[in-house]
Write a protein that holds these residues in place. Structure first.
Motif, mmCIF file in Angstrom:
data_model
loop_
_atom_site.group_PDB
_atom_site.id
_atom_site.type_symbol
_atom_site.label_atom_id
_atom_site.label_comp_id
_atom_site.label_asym_id
_atom_site.label_seq_id
_atom_site.Cartn_x
_atom_site.Cartn_y
_atom_site.Cartn_z
ATOM 1 N N LEU A 182 0.823 -1.201 0.000
ATOM 2 C CA LEU A 182 0.000 0.000 0.000
ATOM 3 C C LEU A 182 0.863 1.259 0.000
ATOM 4 O O LEU A 182 0.541 2.247 -0.670
ATOM 5 N N LYS A 183 1.964 1.231 0.750
ATOM 6 C CA LYS A 183 2.877 2.381 0.765
ATOM 7 C C LYS A 183 3.452 2.620 -0.625
ATOM 8 O O LYS A 183 3.604 3.770 -1.054
ATOM 9 N N GLN A 184 3.764 1.540 -1.328
ATOM 10 C CA GLN A 184 4.287 1.682 -2.679
ATOM 11 C C GLN A 184 3.224 2.285 -3.609
ATOM 12 O O GLN A 184 3.534 3.128 -4.461
ATOM 13 N N CYS A 185 1.981 1.871 -3.435
ATOM 14 C CA CYS A 185 0.895 2.437 -4.244
ATOM 15 C C CYS A 185 0.748 3.937 -3.987
ATOM 16 O O CYS A 185 0.527 4.722 -4.917
ATOM 17 N N ILE A 186 0.882 4.328 -2.725
ATOM 18 C CA ILE A 186 0.783 5.750 -2.390
ATOM 19 C C ILE A 186 1.944 6.519 -3.017
ATOM 20 O O ILE A 186 1.771 7.627 -3.546
ATOM 21 N N ASP A 187 3.128 5.935 -2.967
ATOM 22 C CA ASP A 187 4.290 6.568 -3.614
ATOM 23 C C ASP A 187 4.060 6.719 -5.119
ATOM 24 O O ASP A 187 4.480 7.713 -5.723
ATOM 25 N N ASN A 188 3.398 5.732 -5.705
ATOM 26 C CA ASN A 188 3.143 5.781 -7.151
ATOM 27 C C ASN A 188 2.231 6.940 -7.548
ATOM 28 O O ASN A 188 2.261 7.397 -8.696
ATOM 29 N N LEU A 189 1.417 7.423 -6.609
ATOM 30 C CA LEU A 189 0.540 8.550 -6.905
ATOM 31 C C LEU A 189 1.327 9.834 -7.166
ATOM 32 O O LEU A 189 0.800 10.774 -7.764
ATOM 33 N N MET A 190 2.586 9.858 -6.726
ATOM 34 C CA MET A 190 3.415 11.054 -6.916
ATOM 35 C C MET A 190 4.383 10.901 -8.083
ATOM 36 O O MET A 190 5.236 11.761 -8.312
ATOM 37 N N ASP A 191 4.256 9.805 -8.821
ATOM 38 C CA ASP A 191 5.171 9.561 -9.937
ATOM 39 C C ASP A 191 4.871 10.509 -11.106
ATOM 40 O O ASP A 191 3.738 10.964 -11.287
ATOM 41 N N LYS A 192 5.891 10.787 -11.907
ATOM 42 C CA LYS A 192 5.708 11.661 -13.061
ATOM 43 C C LYS A 192 4.918 10.995 -14.180
ATOM 44 O O LYS A 192 4.281 11.660 -14.984
ATOM 45 N N SER A 193 4.963 9.684 -14.217
ATOM 46 C CA SER A 193 4.265 8.939 -15.261
ATOM 47 C C SER A 193 2.772 8.831 -14.949
ATOM 48 O O SER A 193 2.378 8.333 -13.888
ATOM 49 N N ALA A 194 1.935 9.280 -15.900
ATOM 50 C CA ALA A 194 0.488 9.179 -15.717
ATOM 51 C C ALA A 194 0.048 7.723 -15.625
ATOM 52 O O ALA A 194 -0.872 7.387 -14.876
ATOM 53 N N LYS A 195 0.711 6.846 -16.379
ATOM 54 C CA LYS A 195 0.380 5.424 -16.345
ATOM 55 C C LYS A 195 0.639 4.839 -14.966
ATOM 56 O O LYS A 195 -0.162 4.048 -14.445
#
Length: 438
Positions: free
Chosen positions: A74-87
């Motif tokens: 879940l922490k990784q998913c939250i980190d992914n929300l801040m990624d530059k990639s829209a995908k």
């Protein structure tokens, strides 16, 4: 656990423990004996802890280890929300949507709600239509997870301006605007302040969306734009959910303002919008009768005639499934308007049941099901907010002996009779507890 506000979302009927139609009890255990074996608990950690990861071959995984692995994902998913990639962001939103729908994670999310809310705000403001729609849905799930207390209220106040802006943006995607309408209704329902200000603002906003489908002064319905009926239906259903929270004085005004206009919308060319309108009319009539036993629908004869026509519609230019769905819904609406007859539905989960015995309870259950999909039954078992709304009490743990017992048909009949008699009184008490501030 977050504070749950009182007097806002009362239950008309309690859930039923361990009942299945037509099944006789395997022992002579009484209700008191059964209840003595039930241990209530409030912790959601147990739910998220017993996760078995794929690839373990079905071997038992240590609960603490499983919980830590789940939280890491879940922490990784939250980190992914801040990624530059829209995908990557969209994948993170989808993973969170699935996790929030299928598990109770309020303790984990309480510590990270501000971070998640900030990420969702950015997705709603600067992203594609698909990401905006996903972010609105995840925010609604976050409010449900937080339990309708101060934390959910704080999050709603933070994101309401963004949801409002996107919902009213005619250049935005219809799918994103529909998602925002549902999220606005659900988040306000579970977290609006008791002073009623958020409720009044949200009602007015949703009204401004679906009222554009109302007939003009000459009685002609406007030409529907592509996707318009879907947006109007989502806004109308979200509005209907919030109407169930209104005190009698506000209800009276809403009934006078909207019932005649909604009757005209039954002539809409869109089958799903017609159905949403029909269900909302039935809900408003039910609320009107709760407030005043002598409540009468204006031009009830004309309304019933229209409902009969829709309940027997056989136009071949409409799809067979659409005709079948429409006839079924409008038969129910007609029977209720004419005879106050509602077709009761039983939702079973685990060893418990929830009775859908009114249009109010159906709208509330359907609203949660639209957001949570198949996960709604899991949340009925373990989410304290939903259990409070549907009158189920604290989450239950049953020992092995209780699982083997069935409640007899006679015991079920006694339970149903008592609950039915208490239903009208409970509705009145719930509304009396709400300050009539609107």
């Amino acid at each position: 656990m977050p504070r749950i506000k009182k007097g806002k979302r009362g239950s008309n009927r309690p859930g039923n423990l361990g009942v299945k139609n037509g099944v006789k009890a395997e022992s002579g255990a009484s209700d008191d004996e059964l209840n003595s074996d039930v241990v209530s608990h409030y912790s959601s950690a147990r739910t998220s802890a017993s996760v078995v990861e794929e690839g373990t071959g079905g071997e038992q995984v240590d609960e603490q280890t499983a919980q830590e692995e789940t939280e890491d994902k879940l922490k990784q998913c939250i980190d992914n929300l801040m990624d530059k990639s829209a995908k990557t962001r969209l994948a993170g939103l989808e993973s969170l949507r699935q996790a929030f729908s299928s598990r109770v994670l309020c303790d984990f999310l309480s510590e990270r709600r501000l971070t998640i809310s900030d990420c969702l705000e950015r997705s709603l403001k600067k992203s594609s239509a698909e990401e905006q729609a996903a972010a609105a849905t995840v925010f609604a799930l976050l409010c449900i997870q937080l339990g309708g207390g101060d934390e959910a209220e704080e999050g709603f106040k933070m994101l309401r301006p963004v949801l409002t802006s996107l919902l009213m943006d005619t250049s935005a995607s219809i799918a994103a605007r529909q998602s925002c309408a549902r999220a606005l209704g659900m988040c306000c329902y579970v977290s609006a302040a008791e002073d009623g200000e958020d409720l009044v603002k949200s009602l007015a906003l949703l009204e401004s969306v679906f009222m554009s489908s109302y007939a003009n002064r000459e009685g002609a319905l406007p030409t529907a734009k592509p996707g318009g009926p879907g947006l109007h239906g989502a806004a109308l259903q979200a509005w209907a959910l919030l109407v169930t929270l209104c005190p009698p004085s506000k209800l009276t005004l809403l009934l006078d303002q909207h019932l005649p206009k909604l009757q005209e919308c039954l002539q809409s060319n869109d089958v799903n919008y017609r159905i949403a309108v029909g269900e909302t009319i039935a809900l408003l009539v039910e609320l009107g009768r709760d407030v005043d036993e002598q409540f009468e629908v204006e031009d009830s004869e004309g309304l019933c005639q229209c409902l009969k026509s829709l309940a027997t519609d056989g136009n071949k230019h409409r799809a067979k499934n659409d005709r079948r769905k429409q006839r079924s819904i409008f038969r129910e609406v007609l029977h209720y308007i004419e005879n106050e007859d509602f077709t009761e539905e039983t939702i079973r989960f685990g060893v418990e049941s929830v009775y859908i015995d009114s249009w109010v309870r159906r709208r509330i259950y359907d609203a949660f099901k639209e957001i949570m999909e198949s996960g709604v039954r899991h949340h009925l078992q373990f989410n304290s907010l939903l259990r409070d709304i549907f009158g189920l009490g604290p989450p239950l743990i049953l020992d092995t002996a209780v699982r083997g017992n069935k409640i007899s048909r006679f015991e079920k009949h006694l339970f149903n009779s008592a609950a039915f008699k208490a239903r009208t009184k409970q509705r009145s008490k719930v509304r009396d507890k709400r300050a009539d501030v609107m």
